[in-house]
Design a protein around this motif. Structure first.
Motif, PDB file in Angstrom:
ATOM      1  N   THR A  83       0.799  -1.231   0.000  1.00  0.00           N
ATOM      2  CA  THR A  83       0.000   0.000   0.000  1.00  0.00           C
ATOM      3  C   THR A  83       0.831   1.280   0.000  1.00  0.00           C
ATOM      4  OG1 THR A  83      -0.105   0.105   2.428  1.00  0.00           O
ATOM      5  CG2 THR A  83      -1.831  -1.164   1.312  1.00  0.00           C
TER       6      THR A  83
ATOM      7  N   ASP B   7       2.551  12.391   1.985  1.00  0.00           N
ATOM      8  CA  ASP B   7       1.673  13.437   2.517  1.00  0.00           C
ATOM      9  C   ASP B   7       2.303  14.158   3.707  1.00  0.00           C
ATOM     10  OD1 ASP B   7       1.483  11.107   4.006  1.00  0.00           O
ATOM     11  OD2 ASP B   7      -0.659  11.306   4.422  1.00  0.00           O
TER      12      ASP B   7
ATOM     13  N   THR C 264       4.663  -2.316  -8.334  1.00  0.00           N
ATOM     14  CA  THR C 264       3.866  -1.085  -8.277  1.00  0.00           C
ATOM     15  C   THR C 264       4.502  -0.064  -7.346  1.00  0.00           C
ATOM     16  OG1 THR C 264       1.813  -2.296  -8.680  1.00  0.00           O
ATOM     17  CG2 THR C 264       1.610  -0.086  -7.759  1.00  0.00           C
TER      18      THR C 264
ATOM     19  N   TYR D  33       3.962   2.948  -5.149  1.00  0.00           N
ATOM     20  CA  TYR D  33       2.874   3.642  -4.467  1.00  0.00           C
ATOM     21  C   TYR D  33       3.339   4.991  -3.931  1.00  0.00           C
ATOM     22  CZ  TYR D  33      -0.317  -0.338  -4.526  1.00  0.00           C
ATOM     23  OH  TYR D  33      -1.166  -1.346  -4.926  1.00  0.00           O
ATOM     24  N   GLN D  34       2.411   5.918  -3.892  1.00  0.00           N
ATOM     25  CA  GLN D  34       2.651   7.201  -3.238  1.00  0.00           C
ATOM     26  C   GLN D  34       2.595   6.959  -1.733  1.00  0.00           C
ATOM     27  OE1 GLN D  34       0.299  10.557  -4.696  1.00  0.00           O
ATOM     28  NE2 GLN D  34      -0.039  11.205  -2.589  1.00  0.00           N
TER      29      GLN D  34
ATOM     30  N   THR E 206       1.995   7.210   2.144  1.00  0.00           N
ATOM     31  CA  THR E 206       1.034   7.983   2.930  1.00  0.00           C
ATOM     32  C   THR E 206       1.171   7.656   4.411  1.00  0.00           C
ATOM     33  OG1 THR E 206      -0.644   6.283   2.498  1.00  0.00           O
ATOM     34  CG2 THR E 206      -0.715   8.263   1.127  1.00  0.00           C
TER      35      THR E 206
ATOM     36  N   GLU F  27      -7.219   6.260   0.409  1.00  0.00           N
ATOM     37  CA  GLU F  27      -6.859   5.033  -0.297  1.00  0.00           C
ATOM     38  C   GLU F  27      -5.439   5.125  -0.868  1.00  0.00           C
ATOM     39  OE1 GLU F  27      -8.572   2.428  -0.241  1.00  0.00           O
ATOM     40  OE2 GLU F  27     -10.602   3.067   0.302  1.00  0.00           O
ATOM     41  N   PRO F  28      -4.727   3.988  -0.931  1.00  0.00           N
ATOM     42  CA  PRO F  28      -3.394   3.978  -1.553  1.00  0.00           C
ATOM     43  C   PRO F  28      -3.479   4.401  -3.016  1.00  0.00           C
ATOM     44  CG  PRO F  28      -3.804   1.953  -0.327  1.00  0.00           C
ATOM     45  CD  PRO F  28      -5.108   2.666  -0.393  1.00  0.00           C
ATOM     46  N   LYS F  29      -2.477   5.146  -3.461  1.00  0.00           N
ATOM     47  CA  LYS F  29      -2.442   5.624  -4.842  1.00  0.00           C
ATOM     48  C   LYS F  29      -1.151   5.170  -5.516  1.00  0.00           C
ATOM     49  CE  LYS F  29      -5.172   9.802  -3.985  1.00  0.00           C
ATOM     50  NZ  LYS F  29      -5.161  11.295  -4.021  1.00  0.00           N
ATOM     51  N   ALA F  30      -1.287   4.483  -6.626  1.00  0.00           N
ATOM     52  CA  ALA F  30      -0.122   4.063  -7.402  1.00  0.00           C
ATOM     53  C   ALA F  30       0.260   5.182  -8.368  1.00  0.00           C
ATOM     54  CB  ALA F  30      -0.434   2.791  -8.163  1.00  0.00           C
ATOM     55  N   HIS F  31       1.566   5.357  -8.587  1.00  0.00           N
ATOM     56  CA  HIS F  31       1.979   6.398  -9.527  1.00  0.00           C
ATOM     57  C   HIS F  31       2.980   5.880 -10.556  1.00  0.00           C
ATOM     58  CE1 HIS F  31       5.984   6.958  -7.700  1.00  0.00           C
ATOM     59  NE2 HIS F  31       5.397   6.843  -6.537  1.00  0.00           N
TER      60      HIS F  31
END
Length: 690
Positions: free
Chosen positions: A307, A457, A542, A544-545, A547, A564-568
């Motif tokens: 995540t 973040d 993947t 992930y950003q 957090t 929510e987890p964010k993939a970049h």
């Protein structure tokens, strides 16, 4: 019946009309005279009286939301304290600007008078901190640690302390659950400034003069959610201050609570192990410098692999965020911002950048495969590699003969990567590059997320640096004049380097590419970047950003916004290469450079993957790096001027893994798998700790 002539009637009507006109004119003249009397002759007097009737606002500050760990333990909340404040407006009306009152107040509070004076002076370009950077019209807190007896003295002798108040007030508290400091992650608060108030006027959540806002960490990133909205009641009052009516009322909205992914137990352990490792390193002798290692700073990141959520983030040196509550004194401020303490306000997990050394090697490994080299091919691991007249040594000058890229990762063979990088540099044209060079080694680093923010973040993240061709050109343009002025062809070492940079600093030289291939030279990374990269290796590719925030919960508990987890991005490698690299990094922990640190590890049950790194820094001792992952977590640790990766950082990382999984005693496992659920929210909105 007598008839009145028509001419008589007409005369009477005319007289009546004239009389009415005279009456109306008289009334108008009287009204005009009265208006002249009120507005012209006595205008100033009545204007002053009218000005005495005005609207007075009473502000009830919103309760700031709590910051909680993943189990509901409060990392930051509020407590009621007796706060003594001073009205600078009232003090400035006094002949001595309130100096006598503040001196007397200092005596009552048992404080140094100079400290009290510092807290009420306004910040500007010439005024050193500490000072008040909030609104001059807002009560300025002198202390939030007043005793009941001190507050009673001030209130009972109010005539002796004009402009001074002593009231119970909610103030921020950083409670350190499980002894987890978490300072750089949490941040701190300070008063809002007039400029910030003006800038937020048209926003959905305007600022008031009584507001405190986040200045760093989560307090800043989630300030608008945590702060809430103060209640404002407007009263109409006369010139004597008597309330003559209520003009308006806006009820306050308490701030929301922030649930984080941080586990305070793991956070406390990471902080302790980081500190222990640094203390241990300072007892170790450095043969290269003839002194013990300085181990002046370090960081550790524990991240969920699937995540990108942060379980722990430790930075050393650190500080107590409670130092900022109620205003900070000059001595503490100087200590926190001074070179002697090595700038503890910095979050070195996201702001500390240095050469990564060999933990960088998965990147050139992937780059080589992308450039067409066989992962299982045969590559010479000699004790050194020469380019022109310059010799590039393998670490500890050890030779392993012909090996594949997987084995090169396991034993961290520098010369394998020297050869690959040099060959690719030549393929791209060398000193005279082709129009569109492939630049596989640099391109792949960008695809791994280096040279850019991860998007964590938390504020003020730095980007690190990938020293590619464009960076070389930009850097040369920025420094050319200074190099040319300093450089001498036959001068001292520094002058010769400046001379060469002046003439050829824009060129990508063979030595640049060779050093870069093993995470040296001008390459800079941050711990959060490397944790993100190793987490991606763990989860299948993947990126992930990262957090820290996990959910925002309204004060009444009725609204829960999960972050929510964010993939970049995805790692630039196919599945076959990732699996092969995964096996090689597992080999590092079982038979490679980190094997001696993982004796007794349950490898069959919990496969461990690792990479050691020892980065050389000009003018300093070596930087220690250790990067690892399991299927659940990625843990990366670094220590400035701390020695080798396996020697200095590995024991601390191993200790955290042992505690997470309960190695040796599963009943004592802190977090054998990542926390997926949120803490329980009670019907009244309280978040209950597990």
């Amino acid at each position: 019946m007598t008839n009145i002539p028509e001419t008589g009637k007409s005369t009477r009507v005319t007289v009546r009309l004239v009389g009415i006109q005279v009456l109306v004119l008289s009334l108008l003249l009287t009204l005009g005279g009265r208006l002249w009397y009120l507005q012209i002759r006595n205008g100033d007097e009545y204007e002053a009286e009218a000005a005495g009737n005005h609207v007075q606002q009473v502000i009830e500050p919103a309760v700031r939301g709590s910051i909680l760990d993943s189990r509901g333990e409060p990392l930051a909340d509020n407590e009621t304290r007796l706060v003594v404040s001073a009205s600078r407006t009232d003090l400035m009306k006094m002949d001595d600007d309130g100096e006598a009152i503040l001196t007397k107040l200092a005596d009552v509070l048992g404080m140094d008078p100079d400290t009290v004076m510092e807290r009420v002076r306004l910040c500007d370009a010439k005024t050193p901190k500490p000072c008040w950077n909030g609104s001059p019209y807002q009560p300025i807190p002198i202390t939030d640690e007043a005793t009941a007896r001190q507050a009673l003295q001030i209130r009972e002798r109010a005539e002796e302390f004009p402009g001074i108040t002593a009231e119970p007030s909610a103030v921020r508290r950083y409670g350190s659950p499980n002894d987890a400091n978490t300072a750089q992650v949490l941040g701190y608060l300070s008063p809002v400034t007039d400029e910030e108030i003006a800038g937020a006027e048209d926003s959905d959540n305007p600022l008031l003069r009584t507001d405190q806002i986040g200045r760093s960490g989560l307090e800043r990133s989630y300030d608008s959610e945590l702060r809430g909205q103060a209640g404002v009641t407007s009263y109409r009052v006369d010139k004597l201050g008597r309330v003559i009516g209520e003009a308006d009322k806006q009820p306050g909205v308490p701030g929301s609570n922030l649930v984080t992914s941080v586990d305070s137990r793991v956070q406390a352990l990471a902080e302790v192990e980081l500190e222990k490792a640094m203390e241990k390193a300072r007892t170790e002798f450095d043969d290269n410098t003839g002194t013990n290692y300085k181990a002046d700073s370090g960081a550790m990141v524990v991240m969920e692999a699937d995540t990108g959520r942060i379980v722990a983030m430790a930075s050393n040196p650190s500080y107590d965020p409670n130092d900022w509550v109620g205003g900070i004194d000059s001595g503490t401020y100087k200590r926190l911002t001074g070179k002697k303490a090595n700038y503890p306000l910095l979050n070195r997990a996201i702001q500390g950048q240095s050469a990564p050394g060999s933990i960088f090697k998965p990147i050139p490994t992937a780059a080589a495969v992308n450039a067409g080299y066989d992962f299982d091919g045969s590559y010479e691991c000699s004790s050194d590699y020469s380019i022109g007249g310059q010799v590039f040594k393998n670490f500890e000058s050890q030779s392993y003969g012909a090996i594949g890229l997987g084995r090169a990762l396991e034993v961290s063979c520098d010369t394998v990567y020297y050869r690959l990088a040099h060959q690719e540099w030549q393929n791209d044209g060398g000193i005279k590059p082709k129009k569109k060079p492939d630049d596989w080694f640099y391109k792949t680093a960008h695809q791994f997320g280096l040279g850019a923010e991860t998007g964590v973040d938390l504020p003020n993240e730095v980007t690190g640096r990938v020293p590619d061709r464009q960076w070389k050109k930009d850097y040369w343009r920025a420094n050319k004049d200074a190099w040319c002025k300093q450089g001498e062809k036959d001068g001292a070492y520094a002058e010769r380097i400046a001379y060469e940079n002046c003439r050829e600093g824009m060129q990508m030289r063979a030595g640049d590419s060779v050093n870069y291939s093993i995470g040296q030279g001008d390459t800079l990374v941050t711990p959060i970047q490397m944790a993100t990269m190793y987490a991606a290796l763990a989860n299948g590719g993947t990126l992930y950003q990262p957090t820290v925030g996990k959910a925002i919960v309204s004060a009444d508990g009725k609204k829960v916004d999960v972050i929510e987890p964010k993939a970049h991005g995805k790692l630039p490698m196919d599945k076959e290469t990732r699996v092969a690299m995964d096996e090689a990094l597992a080999g590092v922990a079982t038979r490679g450079t980190a094997a001696w640190r993982f004796g007794g590890w349950p490898q069959n049950e919990i496969p461990m993957h690792a990479k050691t790194g020892t980065a050389e820094v000009y003018g300093k001792q070596t930087t220690s790096w250790f990067a690892t992952y399991t299927e659940d977590y990625a843990i990366v640790m670094t220590m400035s001027q701390g020695g080798t990766g396996s020697g200095a950082s590995a024991p601390a990382v191993r200790a955290v893994y042992d505690a997470l999984y309960g190695v040796g005693d599963k009943k004592k496992a802190l977090l054998p798998e990542p926390e997926k659920k949120l803490p329980k929210i009670s019907p009244d909105g309280r978040i209950e700790a597990r």
